[in-house]
Design an enzyme around this catalytic site. Structure first.
Site, PDB file in Angstrom:
ATOM      1  N   GLN A   1     -17.973  26.986 -36.475  1.00 16.13           N
ATOM      2  CA  GLN A   1     -17.594  25.800 -37.164  1.00 16.13           C
ATOM      3  C   GLN A   1     -18.195  24.458 -37.043  1.00 16.13           C
ATOM      4  O   GLN A   1     -17.069  23.215 -37.002  1.00 16.13           O
ATOM      5  CB  GLN A   1     -15.817  25.671 -36.823  1.00 16.13           C
ATOM      6  CG  GLN A   1     -14.869  27.333 -37.008  1.00 16.13           C
ATOM      7  CD  GLN A   1     -13.156  27.595 -35.848  1.00 16.13           C
ATOM      8  OE1 GLN A   1     -12.442  27.246 -36.048  1.00 16.13           O
ATOM      9  NE2 GLN A   1     -14.288  28.149 -34.945  1.00 16.13           N
TER      10      GLN A   1
ATOM     11  N   HIS B   1     -18.045  24.054 -41.173  1.00 15.46           N
ATOM     12  CA  HIS B   1     -16.489  22.352 -41.708  1.00 15.46           C
ATOM     13  C   HIS B   1     -18.043  21.707 -42.158  1.00 15.46           C
ATOM     14  O   HIS B   1     -17.882  21.155 -41.211  1.00 15.46           O
ATOM     15  CB  HIS B   1     -16.216  22.664 -39.995  1.00 15.46           C
ATOM     16  CG  HIS B   1     -15.045  23.609 -40.154  1.00 15.46           C
ATOM     17  ND1 HIS B   1     -14.528  23.927 -38.842  1.00 15.46           N
ATOM     18  CD2 HIS B   1     -14.292  24.318 -41.378  1.00 15.46           C
ATOM     19  CE1 HIS B   1     -13.632  24.852 -39.019  1.00 15.46           C
ATOM     20  NE2 HIS B   1     -13.332  24.767 -40.468  1.00 15.46           N
TER      21      HIS B   1
ATOM     22  N   CYS C   1     -22.839   4.754 -52.484  1.00 14.59           N
ATOM     23  CA  CYS C   1     -23.730   6.143 -53.046  1.00 14.59           C
ATOM     24  C   CYS C   1     -25.243   4.609 -53.360  1.00 14.59           C
ATOM     25  O   CYS C   1     -25.103   4.808 -54.628  1.00 14.59           O
ATOM     26  CB  CYS C   1     -23.100   6.791 -53.801  1.00 14.59           C
ATOM     27  SG  CYS C   1     -24.269   8.037 -54.135  1.00 14.59           S
TER      28      CYS C   1
ATOM     29  N   CYS D   1     -24.383   6.203 -57.211  1.00 13.95           N
ATOM     30  CA  CYS D   1     -23.379   5.996 -57.740  1.00 13.95           C
ATOM     31  C   CYS D   1     -22.857   5.149 -57.479  1.00 13.95           C
ATOM     32  O   CYS D   1     -21.285   4.887 -58.052  1.00 13.95           O
ATOM     33  CB  CYS D   1     -22.390   7.357 -58.169  1.00 13.95           C
ATOM     34  SG  CYS D   1     -21.368   8.014 -56.767  1.00 13.95           S
TER      35      CYS D   1
ATOM     36  N   ASN E   1     -14.244  32.876 -23.624  1.00 12.80           N
ATOM     37  CA  ASN E   1     -13.434  31.518 -23.541  1.00 12.80           C
ATOM     38  C   ASN E   1     -12.633  31.802 -22.179  1.00 12.80           C
ATOM     39  O   ASN E   1     -12.264  32.526 -21.279  1.00 12.80           O
ATOM     40  CB  ASN E   1     -11.964  31.940 -24.887  1.00 12.80           C
ATOM     41  CG  ASN E   1     -11.332  30.128 -24.910  1.00 12.80           C
ATOM     42  OD1 ASN E   1     -11.493  29.582 -23.790  1.00 12.80           O
ATOM     43  ND2 ASN E   1     -11.269  30.013 -26.165  1.00 12.80           N
TER      44      ASN E   1
END
Ligand code: BJW
Length: 257
Positions: A107, A125, A156, A159, A222
Site C-alpha cells: 500500500q 495506492h 500538464c 493538456c 506488527n
C-alpha cells in the site's frame, strides 16, 4: 512463557511453514517503512492522520478546493521520502525473494521495496515518484517532466490541466490491473505475510482476507495487534526491522543456505 519466548516459538513455526512454501505474497503497509523514518497514518498521536485531516488533504475534492495547499503538503512529504533509505525489514524481504517465489503487494507509495532490491512489487495506492493530470488523460510523468516547484502545482505539458501526485486518494478506485493481480495472487498463494498495516483501508485490506479464505497460512508482523492478528496462524509481535531479518535468517537455516 515470556513475550520473547512466545515470539521465538511462533517465529520458528512460521519460518518452518515459509521454508516449504510454493508461492508467497507479502502484503505491506506504512509500518514497514517506519524504521526508515517515514510516518505511519493511524498510530495514536504520531500517525499522519492523527495530525492532519485526511479529508482536507487526501481527496480529489480537497485538491480542487485548494491545490496549492495540498501540493505543498505532498512536496514536503515526498521530500522526506526522497531522503529515506530501505531498512533491515525491506532488505530481509528482498533476501526472501531469493529463497521462495514471492510477490510484494504494497500500500506504500515510497518505492523502498524496489530500492531494497525486490523485483516483483505491486503498488496498490500509487507512487510518490509518478504524476498525472487531474483528468487522468496523461499519466506517467516524473516531477522533472512537469517542471514542478514545491510551491505551486504545475500544469500538464500536454493538456494544461493541473498535475497531481499519482497516489490513490479516499473515494478513488485503485489501479484495476494492480488490484486484480494482487487478489489473484492472494487466492493462489500458500503463505501470506502481512507486515506493518492496520488492515482497515479497503479494498486493499481484502488481500490477506482473500488468502486466508483460500486456505493460505497467514503470518502477521506488527508491534501492535491489527485487523489480522486474530485470524493469523502466527502473530509475530515486534517491529518489521527486527522480526523480518530473524524470520528470513530462520528460513535460510532451515533451507541450509
Ligand atoms: C509497524 C511498525 C514497525 C508501526 N514495523 N509495523 C467504511 C467502511 C469500509 C470502507 C470505507 C468506509 N468508508 C469509506 C470507505 C472506503 C475507504 C476506506 O477504506 N476507508 C476506511 C479508512 C474506513 N477506501 C477508499 O476510499 C479507497 N477507495 C475505494 O474504496 O474506492 C471505491 C469507491 C469509489 C468511489 C466511492 C466509494 C468507494 C481508497 C483508499 C485510498 C487510501 N489512500 C491512502 C493515502 C495514499 C496517498 C498518501 O500517502 O497520501 O493510503 S490513506 C493511507 O492508508 C495510505 C495507506 O496506504 C493506507 C493504509 O494504511 P496502513 O499502511 O495500514 O498504515 P496505518 O497507519 O493504518 O497502520 C500502520 C501499522 O504499522 C500499524 O498497525 C502499526 O502498529 C504498525 N507499525 N511501527 C511494523 N516498526
Amino acid at each position: 512463557m515470556s513475550g520473547g519466548d512466545r515470539l521465538a516459538t511462533s517465529l520458528g513455526a512460521a519460518a518452518a511453514r515459509l521454508a516449504r512454501a510454493r508461492r508467497v505474497v507479502v502484503y505491506t503497509g506504512a509500518g514497514v517503512s517506519k524504521e526508515s523514518g517515514i510516518s505511519t497514518f493511524r498510530e495514536p498521536g504520531e500517525g499522519i492522520w492523527a495530525r492532519y485531516d485526511p479529508m482536507q488533504l487526501a481527496t480529489a475534492e480537497a485538491y480542487a478546493r485548494d491545490p496549492a495547499f495540498v501540493w505543498r503538503w505532498y512536496m514536503d512529504r515526498f521530500g522526506l521520502i526522497d531522503q529515506a533509505a530501505p531498512n533491515p525489514g525491506h532488505h530481509a524481504l528482498a533476501a526472501l525473494e531469493r529463497l521462495v517465489s514471492l510477490t510484494i503487494v504494497t500500500q506504500n507509495i515510497d518505492g523502498l521495496h524496489q530500492r531494497a532490491g525486490s523485483h516483483d512489487v505491486i503498488e496498490l495506492h500509487g507512487s510518490a515518484h509518478r504524476y498525472k493530470c487531474v483528468g487522468e488523460r496523461h499519466t506517467g510523468f516524473t516531477l522533472a517532466d512537469v517542471s514542478g516547484s514545491d510551491e505551486a502545482p504545475p500544469r500538464c505539458p500536454r493538456c494544461g490541466d493541473l498535475i497531481r501526485p499519482d497516489v490513490v486518494w479516499f473515494g478513488e478506485t485503485l489501479p484495476a490491473a494492480a488490484l486484480e493481480r494482487a487478489l489473484e495472487l492472494a487466492s493462489g498463494c500458500d503463505v501470506l505475510i502481512a507486515v506493518g498495516t492496520s488492515g482497515v483501508v479497503y479494498p486493499a485490506a481484502l488481500v490477506p482476507v482473500t488468502a486466508h479464505q483460500a486456505g493460505a497460512a497467514l503470518i502477521d508482523v506488527n508491534p501492535e495487534p491489527d485487523a489480522y492478528a486474530d485470524m493469523a496462524d502466527w502473530f509475530l509481535q515486534g517491529p518489521g526491522g527486527e522480526v523480518l531479518p530473524r524470520l528470513v535468517d530462520e528460513v535460510k537455516r532451515r533451507r541450509g543456505v
